[in-house]
Write a protein that holds these residues in place. Structure first.
Motif, PDB file in Angstrom:
ATOM      1  N   GLU A 154       0.897  -1.085  -0.108  1.00 50.69           N
ATOM      2  CA  GLU A 154       0.058  -0.042  -0.034  1.00 50.69           C
ATOM      3  C   GLU A 154       0.880   1.165   0.011  1.00 50.69           C
ATOM      4  N   SER A 155       2.207   1.215   0.412  1.00 45.25           N
ATOM      5  CA  SER A 155       3.118   2.383   0.372  1.00 45.25           C
ATOM      6  C   SER A 155       3.605   2.817  -0.949  1.00 45.25           C
ATOM      7  N   LEU A 156       3.259   1.861  -2.035  1.00 47.32           N
ATOM      8  CA  LEU A 156       4.018   2.208  -3.312  1.00 47.32           C
ATOM      9  C   LEU A 156       3.487   3.534  -3.834  1.00 47.32           C
ATOM     10  N   CYS A 157       2.364   3.795  -3.890  1.00 42.81           N
ATOM     11  CA  CYS A 157       2.015   5.097  -4.309  1.00 42.81           C
ATOM     12  C   CYS A 157       2.728   6.198  -3.472  1.00 42.81           C
ATOM     13  N   THR A 158       2.972   6.269  -2.175  1.00 43.75           N
ATOM     14  CA  THR A 158       3.766   7.227  -1.539  1.00 43.75           C
ATOM     15  C   THR A 158       5.061   7.317  -2.046  1.00 43.75           C
ATOM     16  N   ALA A 159       5.659   5.980  -2.248  1.00 42.65           N
ATOM     17  CA  ALA A 159       6.980   6.169  -2.609  1.00 42.65           C
ATOM     18  C   ALA A 159       7.276   6.579  -3.889  1.00 42.65           C
TER      19      ALA A 159
END
Length: 304
Positions: A219-224
């Motif tokens: 779920e952190s891909l977008c933030t990364a």
């Protein structure tokens, strides 16, 4: 022109970032709908962004769920999922994009006038029906050969602002795509896996050598990637993806979503003590709903 038509695109009109790749071909063929070229003057908040998601043809047991959670993190952005329509990780990422309503482009190692066999053919049709595209460097009647695949991988990397290695063995086409991305100075990410897992060995090696950045939680891909969201996934969707937030965290997030706040501002506006605030921020960061680069400024943009 309909989705069954094959058309040729010259280098000056290549979609996304392909025209700025050092590995770009002289021309490509396409079926379906492609985005325009990305220029340095493009508005980043409105411009389509190619994200390559690639991996092994024989992934692990959790691959479908992993691909779904990675792709669903891109909902509400201008991301386009790009992959190679191969069995395994590639197809799973295309399928997840279709389910999430995210545009997807499949790059093939064969001419677009040749038959695509089995489930891959069905998936190709679904991509076109959903408004996506098929792309190839090869003349329409060229069948797939082993020697064609590096050219396909170059185009996947060339179209994309970033490449994500989802699962890969120590050798394979995904790692070749990663190398092309690196040579084009594009961002490279990898999902770490068990140290003794064969399908994680390629990604782990990239991370061990400091070549790729880790995605510890899908779920952190977008933030990364730093992709702005125009909306956001719902708390219900997060729960379905295996991310369950506490009630206090949900209430806190609804107040700060879409803002950048300092730690001091968060303290004064929430009346939380330091330990409570740190617990909530950690929960949000693990869910990919908040991030900080300096442990001072916190950015919130995600679920609604």
């Amino acid at each position: 022109m309909n989705s069954t038509d094959i058309y040729r695109i010259e280098a000056g009109d290549f979609p996304l970032l392909l025209g700025r790749s050092t590995h770009k071909p002289e021309f490509i063929y396409a079926r379906g709908t492609l985005p325009p070229p990305t220029s340095p003057e493009s508005d980043a908040s409105k411009t389509p962004v190619g994200i390559a998601m690639v991996g092994t043809r024989r992934p692990g047991n959790n691959a479908r769920e992993l691909c779904k959670r990675l792709v669903f993190s891109l909902k509400g952005t201008h991301a386009i999922v790009i992959s190679g329509l191969a069995q395994g990780i590639d197809s799973l990422c295309h399928e997840a994009a279709l389910e999430a309503g995210i545009p997807t482009i499949a790059v093939l190692a064969q001419g677009l006038g040749t038959r695509i066999e089995g489930s891959r053919g069905d998936l190709a049709k679904r991509i076109l029906d959903a408004g996506g595209a098929l792309v190839s460097q090869f003349e329409p009647d060229v069948v797939a050969y082993k020697s064609n695949f590096p050219a396909r991988n170059r185009i996947i990397a060339g179209l994309s602002r970033a490449t994500v290695i989802v699962q890969s063995k120590k050798k394979g086409g995904a790692l070749l795509t990663a190398e092309f991305a690196r040579k084009d100075s594009r961002e490279l990410f990898a999902v770490p896996g068990d140290f003794d897992s064969e399908v994680a060995s390629g990604a782990n090696d990239l991370l061990d050598r400091g070549i790729a950045k880790p995605i510890f939680r899908p779920e952190s891909l977008c933030t990364a990637l730093g992709l702005p969201k125009s909306g956001g996934i719902s708390f219900e969707e997060l729960s379905l993806a295996g991310c369950n937030l506490s009630d206090d965290t949900k209430k806190f997030f609804l107040k700060v979503n879409g803002f950048r706040k300092t730690f001091s501002e968060l303290q004064s506006e929430s009346s939380l003590d330091v330990n409570q605030l740190l617990t909530i921020l950690t929960e949000l960061e693990m869910a990919g709903l908040a991030y900080t680069e300096d442990n001072f400024n916190f950015h919130f943009n995600g679920a609604t």
